[in-house]
Design a protein around this motif. Structure first.
Motif, PDB file in Angstrom:
ATOM      1  N   ASN A  81      58.484  37.442  37.103  1.00  0.00           N
ATOM      2  CA  ASN A  81      58.792  37.385  38.527  1.00  0.00           C
ATOM      3  C   ASN A  81      60.286  37.425  38.801  1.00  0.00           C
ATOM      4  O   ASN A  81      60.703  37.441  39.963  1.00  0.00           O
ATOM      5  CB  ASN A  81      58.185  36.124  39.146  1.00  0.00           C
ATOM      6  CG  ASN A  81      56.665  36.157  39.113  1.00  0.00           C
ATOM      7  OD1 ASN A  81      56.050  37.165  39.441  1.00  0.00           O
ATOM      8  ND2 ASN A  81      56.061  35.060  38.686  1.00  0.00           N
ATOM      9  N   THR A  84      40.880  46.360  44.503  1.00  0.00           N
ATOM     10  CA  THR A  84      40.569  44.941  44.375  1.00  0.00           C
ATOM     11  C   THR A  84      40.770  44.516  42.924  1.00  0.00           C
ATOM     12  O   THR A  84      40.954  45.339  42.029  1.00  0.00           O
ATOM     13  CB  THR A  84      39.133  44.665  44.810  1.00  0.00           C
ATOM     14  OG1 THR A  84      38.241  45.535  44.104  1.00  0.00           O
ATOM     15  CG2 THR A  84      38.965  44.921  46.301  1.00  0.00           C
ATOM     16  N   ALA A  85      40.736  43.207  42.684  1.00  0.00           N
ATOM     17  CA  ALA A  85      40.910  42.695  41.322  1.00  0.00           C
ATOM     18  C   ALA A  85      39.769  43.174  40.426  1.00  0.00           C
ATOM     19  O   ALA A  85      38.648  43.398  40.895  1.00  0.00           O
ATOM     20  CB  ALA A  85      40.970  41.172  41.341  1.00  0.00           C
ATOM     21  N   THR A 136      40.025  35.738  32.323  1.00  0.00           N
ATOM     22  CA  THR A 136      40.740  34.756  31.495  1.00  0.00           C
ATOM     23  C   THR A 136      40.812  35.200  30.040  1.00  0.00           C
ATOM     24  O   THR A 136      41.584  34.636  29.264  1.00  0.00           O
ATOM     25  CB  THR A 136      40.069  33.385  31.583  1.00  0.00           C
ATOM     26  OG1 THR A 136      38.742  33.461  31.039  1.00  0.00           O
ATOM     27  CG2 THR A 136      40.001  32.899  33.023  1.00  0.00           C
ATOM     28  N   PRO A 190      47.829  38.072  30.959  1.00  0.00           N
ATOM     29  CA  PRO A 190      48.156  38.283  32.379  1.00  0.00           C
ATOM     30  C   PRO A 190      48.788  39.638  32.670  1.00  0.00           C
ATOM     31  O   PRO A 190      48.549  40.206  33.744  1.00  0.00           O
ATOM     32  CB  PRO A 190      49.123  37.134  32.690  1.00  0.00           C
ATOM     33  CG  PRO A 190      48.749  36.061  31.720  1.00  0.00           C
ATOM     34  CD  PRO A 190      48.346  36.777  30.462  1.00  0.00           C
ATOM     35  N   ASN A 209      47.369  41.706  35.727  1.00  0.00           N
ATOM     36  CA  ASN A 209      48.380  42.072  36.729  1.00  0.00           C
ATOM     37  C   ASN A 209      47.818  41.985  38.144  1.00  0.00           C
ATOM     38  O   ASN A 209      48.080  42.843  38.988  1.00  0.00           O
ATOM     39  CB  ASN A 209      48.908  43.482  36.437  1.00  0.00           C
ATOM     40  CG  ASN A 209      50.267  43.736  37.076  1.00  0.00           C
ATOM     41  OD1 ASN A 209      51.026  42.804  37.314  1.00  0.00           O
ATOM     42  ND2 ASN A 209      50.573  44.994  37.346  1.00  0.00           N
ATOM     43  N   ASP A 210      47.044  40.942  38.408  1.00  0.00           N
ATOM     44  CA  ASP A 210      46.412  40.770  39.703  1.00  0.00           C
ATOM     45  C   ASP A 210      45.937  39.331  39.810  1.00  0.00           C
ATOM     46  O   ASP A 210      45.916  38.587  38.813  1.00  0.00           O
ATOM     47  CB  ASP A 210      45.226  41.727  39.865  1.00  0.00           C
ATOM     48  CG  ASP A 210      44.935  42.070  41.323  1.00  0.00           C
ATOM     49  OD1 ASP A 210      45.304  41.273  42.205  1.00  0.00           O
ATOM     50  OD2 ASP A 210      44.330  43.128  41.572  1.00  0.00           O
ATOM     51  N   ARG A 211      45.539  38.952  41.011  1.00  0.00           N
ATOM     52  CA  ARG A 211      45.001  37.618  41.249  1.00  0.00           C
ATOM     53  C   ARG A 211      43.485  37.662  41.111  1.00  0.00           C
ATOM     54  O   ARG A 211      42.818  38.393  41.846  1.00  0.00           O
ATOM     55  CB  ARG A 211      45.387  37.129  42.645  1.00  0.00           C
ATOM     56  CG  ARG A 211      45.018  35.674  42.902  1.00  0.00           C
ATOM     57  CD  ARG A 211      45.439  35.224  44.306  1.00  0.00           C
ATOM     58  NE  ARG A 211      44.601  35.786  45.347  1.00  0.00           N
ATOM     59  CZ  ARG A 211      44.976  36.716  46.205  1.00  0.00           C
ATOM     60  NH1 ARG A 211      46.197  37.219  46.146  1.00  0.00           N
ATOM     61  NH2 ARG A 211      44.157  37.172  47.138  1.00  0.00           N
ATOM     62  N   PRO A 212      42.895  36.920  40.188  1.00  0.00           N
ATOM     63  CA  PRO A 212      41.442  36.961  40.010  1.00  0.00           C
ATOM     64  C   PRO A 212      40.706  36.720  41.324  1.00  0.00           C
ATOM     65  O   PRO A 212      41.062  35.846  42.108  1.00  0.00           O
ATOM     66  CB  PRO A 212      41.181  35.832  39.004  1.00  0.00           C
ATOM     67  CG  PRO A 212      42.446  35.735  38.214  1.00  0.00           C
ATOM     68  CD  PRO A 212      43.547  36.023  39.203  1.00  0.00           C
ATOM     69  N   ARG A 223      40.648  38.591  43.921  1.00  0.00           N
ATOM     70  CA  ARG A 223      41.251  39.175  45.123  1.00  0.00           C
ATOM     71  C   ARG A 223      40.443  40.374  45.605  1.00  0.00           C
ATOM     72  O   ARG A 223      40.081  41.259  44.838  1.00  0.00           O
ATOM     73  CB  ARG A 223      42.683  39.628  44.829  1.00  0.00           C
ATOM     74  CG  ARG A 223      43.413  40.193  46.058  1.00  0.00           C
ATOM     75  CD  ARG A 223      44.730  40.845  45.669  1.00  0.00           C
ATOM     76  NE  ARG A 223      44.515  41.930  44.734  1.00  0.00           N
ATOM     77  CZ  ARG A 223      44.121  43.145  45.090  1.00  0.00           C
ATOM     78  NH1 ARG A 223      43.891  43.431  46.362  1.00  0.00           N
ATOM     79  NH2 ARG A 223      43.953  44.079  44.179  1.00  0.00           N
ATOM     80  N   ASP A 228      51.282  37.190  53.699  1.00  0.00           N
ATOM     81  CA  ASP A 228      50.633  38.423  53.299  1.00  0.00           C
ATOM     82  C   ASP A 228      50.438  39.337  54.509  1.00  0.00           C
ATOM     83  O   ASP A 228      50.455  38.893  55.649  1.00  0.00           O
ATOM     84  CB  ASP A 228      49.261  38.136  52.673  1.00  0.00           C
ATOM     85  CG  ASP A 228      49.395  37.503  51.301  1.00  0.00           C
ATOM     86  OD1 ASP A 228      50.450  37.694  50.679  1.00  0.00           O
ATOM     87  OD2 ASP A 228      48.444  36.830  50.873  1.00  0.00           O
TER      88      ASP A 228
END
Length: 717
Positions: free
Chosen positions: A386, A423-424, A440, A444, A448-451, A453, A618
C-alpha cells in the motif's frame, strides 16, 4: 472454405469481415488487410501513437499519450521483442503488416498524409499500448494514494458468465463476454465524462472490428483492437472465453532515493547505480516548434523502467511484469484459439503471460474454468504494497513468477453456472456459506481483492443465472441484455415511507406516481427510467456531510426505517427532479433515450452513483448488466452522450454440434458499413443480437470483398 484465391475476404449483411485461406500462414495477411479496410485511420493512429507522434495529428490533446508512449518505449521495446520472438511469430507479424500495406497500395486515395511507415514490430507495440493500463494499474494506484500522479479509472466494468448444460434445454453451454470500455477510439468525437470521473479517464477510447478467420483447423472469432494481431476475447472451434478487469498484482511502485548532489545517482544495498536520461521531441499540430520530453529510466527487477515522477528529493517508478516479451501473449492467444477442450486451454495459459484479468471459459464438452490470470511476480516476505517500496533495499526485488497451478482458479461448477462481473473471485456462484473458491488458501497478491466483494451487476447476474433452468438462446440473450436497475424496489419503499405522512406538492404528484410505478428497467423508451435517474441523481447530490449518502444507502437497502432527516432528503430530491423532468422536451413523457444517447441511437442501461462521492468514501455504481455511462447533460442540446459502455458484447453457444456466436459489436466504421457503435446499440436495445455465419454456411451467404495473393512485408521503418 476458400478454394480459389489464397486469401478471401467476405462480408455478411452487417459488414462483419470473414477471412479464409487455404494455408494458415496466409490468414494473417488477410487479417491485416481486413482490419485496414475497417479501421484504417484508427490502426494507423495507433501506430502513430506507439511512435510517440499522435500529437502531430491531434495536437495537444494527444500530448499525454505520446509522452507515455515515449516514456515506456512502446515501439523500441516492441522492436526488441520482435527480434527475440519465435520465427513463426515473426512471420505472422510480417504477414499481418504486409496485409495492411497491400490495402494501402490498393486504396491510395484513402491513405492519410500523416500515415506512419510500417514495420512488423508495430502490432506488438499496439498490444503494449492496449495492455498498459492493466499492466501498471496496481503500482499507479499506490503512487496516487501517496499523492503522486493520478489513479487509474475509478469504476471497473465488464460482464462474463457461463450457463452450463445442467441449466440449458439442449445440454449446450452459453458463455457471455461483455467488456465495458471507453468509447470513441482515437478519432471519434470525444465525449467528456462527468466531473467526478474525468481525472481518471484518458481521452480516447476503444476502437476495434469484429472478424471471423478460418484456415484449416484454425478458427478465430472475436473483436480485434485496432493495430493488434489477434482478438483478446473470442472463441475458436471448441472453446470460448470472456474477460473482466481484475487479476493478481502485477506491478509495484518504487521510491528511489537519489544521491544528495547527483539526481541521476542512487544506491541499492550500498551499490551505486544510475538513472539514464534522454530527451525526446514531440511535434504538435498547431505549434511551430516541437516540445521536449525528458525521459528517465532505471533498471528494476531486471528490466528498464521509466521514472514517472519526482517529489521530495526522490524519483518514483512503477515496475511491471509486462515490460518485455509481449509477443508471447499473441503466441498464447493462438494456442487458445486452437484448444480443443479446457485441458488444452489451460495448457495455453501455462506460460502465465496473459494480461491480469478474470477469465471465464467453456468448451463444447460442457466443461468450464475460471482463472484469475496474470504474470504475477513473487515478492519477498509479502511487503506492504500500500506504500511505495524502497528501491535502495534489494530485499524488495522480485524473486521469480507464480505458475499457473498457483493462481486463483476453479474448474467446473456444481451450481451449473459461473460469473464474474468485476467481483471478487469467491463470488463465482454467488454469496453463500460455501463459496466456490476459498481465498484464504491463496497469497494476498494473487487474490488482490476483498473477499466477498460484489456489485449490482454481479448480484443481478447471480440472481438471474441461479433462477434459470431449461434455458434456450432467447433466455441467454435476455440475461445478457438485462437492463434492470437493481435496488429499485428498495428505494421505492423508502420513497413511499417518505411520502406517507408528508405528501408531495400537487404539481409534483404526477412525478411521484411515475416513480412509484416504475418497473426498474433502464430502457431507452421508458419515461419512468428518465424520471428515476433524475431522482436518484438528486438523492446523490443533496447530502452534504461526509458519509451521509452512504448511511442513507445502507438504511434503504437494509429496509430499516428512515430518520426524519432522511425522509426530508428524499422529498427534496423528488421536488428537484420533478422540476427537471418538467423541463425536458415532453415533460413526464420524455423517454430516457431522448436525453441519453449512445452514438446516434437512443441510449439506455445507464449507471449512476449510489451516493455522493466524498474523500475517503467508495464510489459504488448502480448499474444494470447491459450498461453504459454518460457524460453530464449538455446545456445546449439537453442531452448526454455515452463515453463508456459495451462495444463488443458476444454470446457464444458451445455444444457437441459445434460453436455459434451472436454479437452486438459495432460494425466496421467505413462509410456504408453500418452506423458506428449505434448499430450494435440499436440491436441490443431491442433485445436482439446478430448471428454470425457458421463455418458451414451455404454459398451466397456472404459477399466477396477481395481475393488476394499475399505479398511480402515492408521493411522496418
Amino acid at each position: 472454405m476458400n478454394s480459389q484465391g489464397a486469401v478471401r475476404i467476405e462480408r455478411d449483411e452487417w459488414g462483419v469481415a470473414y477471412v479464409t485461406a487455404r494455408e494458415e500462414r496466409d490468414i494473417f495477411f488477410g487479417l491485416g488487410y481486413a482490419q485496414a479496410s475497417d479501421l484504417l485511420h484508427e490502426l494507423l493512429g495507433q501506430y502513430k501513437l506507439v511512435r510517440g507522434e499522435l500529437s502531430s495529428v491531434l495536437g495537444e490533446a494527444a500530448l499525454e499519450r505520446d509522452t507515455e508512449a515515449l516514456r515506456w518505449g512502446y515501439l523500441a521495446q516492441a522492436r526488441a521483442d520482435y527480434a527475440r520472438a519465435a520465427p513463426a511469430m515473426r512471420a505472422r507479424y510480417a504477414a499481418f503488416v504486409a496485409g495492411i500495406d497491400r490495402y494501402l497500395r490498393d486504396h491510395p486515395g484513402e491513405v492519410p498524409a500523416w500515415a506512419p511507415p510500417l514495420e512488423p514490430a508495430l502490432p506488438i507495440a499496439a498490444m503494449r499500448a492496449l495492455v498498459q493500463h492493466w499492466a501498471t494499474a496496481d503500482g499507479r494506484a499506490v503512487l496516487a494514494a501517496a499523492g503522486i500522479g493520478s489513479a487509474p479509472a475509478v469504476e471497473r466494468g465488464s460482464n462474463a458468465w457461463a450457463l452450463l448444460p445442467q441449466r440449458t434445454a439442449d445440454g449446450a453451454t452459453y458463455l457471455l463476454s461483455d467488456p465495458h470500455l471507453p468509447l470513441g477510439g482515437l478519432f471519434g468525437e470525444f465525449v467528456p465524462p462527468p466531473a467526478w470521473i474525468a481525472a481518471a479517464m484518458p481521452r480516447g477510447g476503444f476502437a476495434g472490428h469484429e472478424v471471423v478467420a478460418r484456415a484449416g483447423e484454425l478458427s478465430i472469432t472475436g473483436v480485434v483492437a485496432a493495430g493488434t494481431l489477434l482478438p483478446l476475447i473470442g472463441h475458436g472451434a471448441h472453446c470460448a472465453w470472456g474477460l473482466t478487469t481484475g487479476g493478481p498484482a502485477v506491478s509495484d511502485a518504487y521510491r528511489i532515493r537519489v544521491e544528495p548532489h547527483d539526481e541521476l545517482a542512487w544506491r541499492c544495498d550500498g551499490e551505486l547505480r544510475q538513472i539514464d536520461r534522454r530527451s525526446e521531441w514531440i511535434a504538435v499540430a498547431g505549434r511551430a516548434e516541437p516540445l521536449e520530453v525528458v525521459v528517465e529510466t532505471v533498471e528494476l527487477n531486471g528490466a528498464r523502467t521509466p521514472v514517472i515522477a519526482r517529489a521530495d528529493g526522490c524519483a518514483y517508478a512503477v515496475s511491471t511484469a509486462y515490460a518485455e516479451d509481449l509477443w508471447r501473449l499473441d503466441e498464447q492467444l493462438l494456442a487458445m484459439y486452437r484448444a480443443r477442450d479446457i485441458d488444452e486451454l489451460k495448457a495455453a495459459f501455462e506460460p502465465c503471460v496473459f494480461l491480469p484479468q478474470n477469465v471465464v471459459a467453456a468448451d463444447v464438452h460442457g466443461d468450464a474454468w475460471y482463472v484469475r490470470a496474470g504474470h504475477a511476480p513473487r515478492r519477498p516476505a509479502q511487503p506492504d504494497r500500500n506504500v511505495p517500496l524502497d528501491a535502495d533495499d534489494a530485499a524488495g526485488v522480485w524473486q521469480g513468477w507464480y505458475e499457473l497451478d498457483e493462481l486463483v482458479q476453479h474448474r467446473g461448477s456444481k451450481t451449473g453456472f459461473l460469473q464474474n462481473c468485476n467481483t471478487a473471485p469467491d463470488t463465482l456462484t454467488g454469496p453463500h456459506p460455501y463459496p466456490a473458491i476459498d481465498l484464504t488458501a491463496y497469497p494476498p497478491v494473487l487474490v488482490n481483492d476483498r473477499p466477498g466483494r460484489s456489485n449490482t451487476r454481479g448480484d443481478r447476474a447471480v440472481e438471474l443465472l441461479a433462477s434459470t433452468f431449461g434455458a434456450d438462446l432467447d433466455d441467454a440473450v435476455a440475461i445478457a441484455l438485462d437492463d434492470l436497475w437493481p435496488e429499485t424496489a428498495a428505494w421505492q419503499r423508502a420513497l413511499s415511507q417518505a411520502l406517507r405522512v408528508t405528501p408531495p406538492d400537487a404539481a409534483d404528484r404526477p412525478f411521484a406516481r411515475l416513480l412509484l410505478a416504475f418497473d426498474g428497467r433502464a430502457h431507452a423508451t421508458s419515461p419512468g427510467a428518465l424520471g428515476w435517474l433524475l431522482w436518484r441523481e438528486q438523492v446523490c447530490d443533496l447530502p452534504a456531510e461526509p458519509g451521509e449518502g452512504a448511511e442513507l444507502t445502507a438504511t434503504v437497502l437494509a429496509g430499516r426505517a428512515l430518520t426524519p432527516a432522511q425522509e426530508g432528503l428524499l422529498r427534496r430530491a423528488l421536488a428537484a427532479a420533478a422540476e427537471r423532468m418538467r423541463g425536458t422536451p415532453h415533460g413526464l413523457g420524455t423517454a430516457l433515450g431522448e436525453v441519453l444517447r449512445f452514438g446516434a441511437a437512443a441510449g439506455g442501461g445507464a449507471a449512476f452513483l449510489a451516493h455522493r462521492p466524498v474523500a475517503g468514501e467508495d464510489l459504488p455504481l448502480v448499474a444494470p448488466l447491459r450498461v453504459a455511462m454518460y457524460s453530464d447533460v449538455d446545456p445546449g442540446s439537453g442531452r448526454a452522450r455515452a463515453y463508456f459502455g459495451g462495444p463488443s458484447l458476444r454470446l457464444t453457444r458451445l455444444g457437441p454440434d459445434g460453436v455459434r456466436s451472436w454479437s452486438a459489436v459495432e460494425p466496421g466504421r467505413r462509410e456504408g458499413r453500418g452506423g458506428g457503435h449505434s448499430a450494435g446499440q440499436d440491436l441490443s436495445a431491442g433485445g436482439r443480437l446478430r448471428a454470425l455465419a457458421p463455418a458451414d454456411a451455404p454459398p451466397g451467404t456472404l459477399t466477396l470483398e477481395a481475393e488476394l495473393t499475399p505479398t511480402a512485408a515492408p521493411d522496418a521503418g
